[in-house]
Design an enzyme around this catalytic site. Structure first.
Site, PDB file in Angstrom:
ATOM      1  N   CYS A 102      41.140  41.517  46.450  1.00 53.87           N
ATOM      2  CA  CYS A 102      40.544  40.621  45.454  1.00 53.87           C
ATOM      3  C   CYS A 102      39.678  41.431  44.511  1.00 53.87           C
ATOM      4  CB  CYS A 102      39.719  39.558  46.166  1.00 53.87           C
ATOM      5  SG  CYS A 102      38.931  38.411  45.032  1.00 53.87           S
ATOM      6  N   HIS A 144      45.724  32.098  46.765  1.00 55.08           N
ATOM      7  CA  HIS A 144      44.527  32.941  46.640  1.00 55.08           C
ATOM      8  C   HIS A 144      43.631  32.418  45.511  1.00 55.08           C
ATOM      9  CE1 HIS A 144      42.560  37.082  46.714  1.00 55.08           C
ATOM     10  NE2 HIS A 144      42.110  36.549  45.597  1.00 55.08           N
ATOM     11  N   GLU A 145      44.254  32.139  44.356  1.00 54.70           N
ATOM     12  CA  GLU A 145      43.477  31.682  43.198  1.00 54.70           C
ATOM     13  C   GLU A 145      42.983  30.246  43.399  1.00 54.70           C
ATOM     14  OE1 GLU A 145      42.673  34.051  41.436  1.00 54.70           O
ATOM     15  OE2 GLU A 145      44.287  35.450  41.913  1.00 54.70           O
ATOM     16  N   HIS A 148      39.877  30.309  45.149  1.00 56.68           N
ATOM     17  CA  HIS A 148      38.738  30.684  44.296  1.00 56.68           C
ATOM     18  C   HIS A 148      38.113  29.476  43.601  1.00 56.68           C
ATOM     19  CE1 HIS A 148      38.238  34.968  44.453  1.00 56.68           C
ATOM     20  NE2 HIS A 148      39.487  35.244  44.112  1.00 56.68           N
TER      21      HIS A 148
HETATM   22 NI    NI Z   1      40.541  37.050  44.278  1.00 53.35          NI
END
Ligand code: NI
Length: 175
Positions: A102, A144-145, A148
């Site tokens: 990341c 993954h995003e 976030h």
């Molecule tokens: Ni990331």
């Protein structure tokens, strides 16, 4: 300032741990420009995705843009897609574990379990609400995003903490 590269927020900054707010639609010029700035910051850092909280903005917006690089040698190539107010509609029961890093957590990688395939929904830059199916590496980036914009990072998902590796060692071993 013109063409200023946005700084990427680093783990510890509260914005990375807060749930983001929906992007007001239709997309304003400010937010349209933010997308370009995020793509530029992502490319400079050699990332394959970036979420708005990673440039300090708590909005439900991220870029998915896989491309082979030193960080992800086996990535497929896809032009950057901005996903606005995305939703995860459905996911497979099949889970695949693979490497992730990341931009907000430099120098570290680990193996992260993710759903193999997804059905998703998002608004694109032109304001169209789209549905789509993603699988494999692209589905991994989405998850993954998506994490976030909900205040989560991949570290939270690592099941085997003994897979953690420095980025330098990863490159030596995997390329
Ligand atoms: Ni990331």
């Amino acid at each position: 300032m013109k063409n200023k590269i946005l700084k990427i927020t680093q783990l510890g900054q509260p914005v990375l741990r807060q749930p983001s707010k929906p992007v007001p639609l239709p997309l304003s010029r400010v937010h349209d420009r933010l997308i370009d700035d995020m793509i530029r910051a992502m490319k400079k850092a050699k990332g394959v995705g970036i979420a708005a909280p990673q440039v300090g903005i708590g909005l439900q917006l991220f870029i998915v843009a896989p491309e082979p690089s030193v960080r992800y040698p086996k990535a497929p190539t896809m032009p950057p897609v901005a996903m606005i107010n995305p939703r995860l509609v459905k996911h497979s029961t099949k889970i695949v574990t693979d490497w992730e890093g990341c931009l907000s957590i430099p120098g570290l990688r680990a193996r992260v379990p993710r759903y193999h395939s997804l059905e998703i929904e998002f608004t694109d830059r032109k304001g169209r609400r789209l549905v789509g199916k993603l699988s494999g590496f692209v589905a991994r980036i989405f998850q993954h995003e998506f994490d976030h914009i909900h205040g989560n990072v991949y570290l939270d998902r690592v099941r085997d903490t003994r897979t953690f590796m420095t980025e330098a060692e990863f490159r030596k071993r995997r390329s």
